[in-house]
Design a protein around this motif. Structure first.
Motif, PDB file in Angstrom:
ATOM      1  N   ALA A 128       0.943  -1.241  -0.146  1.00  5.77           N
ATOM      2  CA  ALA A 128       0.016  -0.060  -0.004  1.00  5.77           C
ATOM      3  C   ALA A 128       0.974   1.145  -0.002  1.00  5.77           C
ATOM      4  O   ALA A 128       0.392   2.393  -0.767  1.00  5.77           O
ATOM      5  CB  ALA A 128      -0.921  -0.004   1.304  1.00  5.77           C
ATOM      6  N   GLU A 129       2.038   1.317   0.870  1.00  7.29           N
ATOM      7  CA  GLU A 129       3.023   2.346   0.690  1.00  7.29           C
ATOM      8  C   GLU A 129       3.593   2.698  -0.529  1.00  7.29           C
ATOM      9  O   GLU A 129       3.695   3.875  -1.017  1.00  7.29           O
ATOM     10  CB  GLU A 129       3.864   2.139   1.849  1.00  7.29           C
ATOM     11  CG  GLU A 129       3.294   2.306   3.373  1.00  7.29           C
ATOM     12  CD  GLU A 129       4.175   2.116   4.358  1.00  7.29           C
ATOM     13  OE1 GLU A 129       3.879   2.600   5.408  1.00  7.29           O
ATOM     14  OE2 GLU A 129       5.156   1.062   4.029  1.00  7.29           O
ATOM     15  N   TYR A 131       2.483   1.666  -3.475  1.00 12.24           N
ATOM     16  CA  TYR A 131       1.383   2.169  -4.401  1.00 12.24           C
ATOM     17  C   TYR A 131       1.349   3.554  -4.158  1.00 12.24           C
ATOM     18  O   TYR A 131       0.964   4.378  -5.118  1.00 12.24           O
ATOM     19  CB  TYR A 131       0.099   1.243  -4.229  1.00 12.24           C
ATOM     20  CG  TYR A 131      -0.984   1.585  -5.210  1.00 12.24           C
ATOM     21  CD1 TYR A 131      -1.088   0.860  -6.215  1.00 12.24           C
ATOM     22  CD2 TYR A 131      -1.757   2.464  -4.777  1.00 12.24           C
ATOM     23  CE1 TYR A 131      -2.330   1.072  -7.162  1.00 12.24           C
ATOM     24  CE2 TYR A 131      -2.891   2.851  -5.761  1.00 12.24           C
ATOM     25  CZ  TYR A 131      -3.113   2.026  -6.943  1.00 12.24           C
ATOM     26  OH  TYR A 131      -4.002   2.304  -7.841  1.00 12.24           O
ATOM     27  N   ALA A 132       1.128   4.040  -3.142  1.00 16.53           N
ATOM     28  CA  ALA A 132       0.800   5.501  -2.891  1.00 16.53           C
ATOM     29  C   ALA A 132       2.043   6.378  -3.198  1.00 16.53           C
ATOM     30  O   ALA A 132       1.892   7.466  -3.680  1.00 16.53           O
ATOM     31  CB  ALA A 132       0.580   5.714  -1.143  1.00 16.53           C
ATOM     32  N   GLU A 133       3.292   5.912  -3.181  1.00 19.87           N
ATOM     33  CA  GLU A 133       4.411   6.536  -3.776  1.00 19.87           C
ATOM     34  C   GLU A 133       4.459   6.451  -5.114  1.00 19.87           C
ATOM     35  O   GLU A 133       4.620   7.538  -5.686  1.00 19.87           O
ATOM     36  CB  GLU A 133       5.764   5.827  -3.010  1.00 19.87           C
ATOM     37  CG  GLU A 133       6.892   6.343  -3.540  1.00 19.87           C
ATOM     38  CD  GLU A 133       8.210   5.580  -2.842  1.00 19.87           C
ATOM     39  OE1 GLU A 133       8.857   6.552  -1.876  1.00 19.87           O
ATOM     40  OE2 GLU A 133       8.372   4.476  -3.345  1.00 19.87           O
TER      41      GLU A 133
END
Length: 166
Positions: A128-129, A131-133
Motif C-alpha cells: 500500500a505504501e 502504491y501510494a508512492e
C-alpha cells in the motif's frame, strides 16, 4: 507513432499485454527488465538482494536511459519512474501509457513480491505504501492512462491501442 512505452505497478500487465499488443499492431517488443537481467547476468531479485534497491534503481535508469527502439512496445519495470533521466528519455522515444490498477487488484494479482524483483526502497515497506508512492509518479509521466481493473488481456490490449490512436 514511434514507440509505445508501458509503465505501471508490478502485475499491471505491462509485459503480458505488451507482447500481445506488439503482435497485434506489428511492432517489436522490448522488456526492459529482461535487458537488465541480461546485462547483469542475474535475476532482478538477486540484483536487488545483493546490491540494494538504490543501486538497482541506478542500473535500471542507465539501461532505460540508453534504450533505443523504433516501432516497438516497451514494457518497463515498475520502478522505472524513480529515474527522472530515464523517464525523460522514454518520453522522447514514444507515447508513455500508464496501465492503472487499483491497489486491491495489484494485491490480488501479485503473488510473490520478493521473487518478482519488486523494488521496495524502505525496510518493511508495505505494498500500500509502495502504491501510494508510485501512483503519482506514473500519473506525472503518462501521456495516456488505461484503467485496467476488470479488463481481460485482449480488452487491455484494445484499450492501449485505442489510447495511442491505433
Amino acid at each position: 507513432m514511434k514507440n509505445i512505452i508501458l509503465i505501471g505497478m508490478p502485475a499491471s500487465g505491462k509485459s503480458t499485454a505488451g507482447v500481445l499488443l506488439a503482435k497485434t499492431v506489428g511492432y517489436g517488443f522490448i522488456d526492459s527488465d529482461l535487458l537488465i537481467q541480461n546485462q547483469q547476468k542475474r535475476l532482478l531479485c538477486e540484483i536487488i538482494e545483493r546490491e540494494g534497491a538504490e543501486k538497482f534503481i541506478e542500473i535500471e535508469e542507465n539501461v532505460n536511459g540508453a534504450l533505443w527502439a523504433e516501432r516497438c512496445v516497451v514494457a518497463t519495470g515498475g520502478s522505472v519512474v524513480y529515474g527522472e533521466r530515464a523517464m525523460k528519455h522514454l518520453k522522447e522515444l514514444g507515447t508513455v501509457v500508464y496501465l492503472e490498477l487499483s491497489l486491491a487488484e495489484v494485491e490480488r494479482r501479485l503473488k510473490n513480491i520478493a521473487r518478482r524483483g519488486v523494488v521496495m526502497r524502505r525496510q518493511g515497506e508495505t505494498l500500500a505504501e509502495l502504491y501510494a508512492e508510485r501512483a503519482p509518479l506514473y500519473e506525472k509521466y503518462a501521456d495516456a492512462t488505461v484503467a485496467c481493473d476488470g479488463l481481460g488481456l485482449e480488452e487491455t490490449v484494445r484499450a492501449i491501442a485505442a489510447a495511442v490512436g491505433l
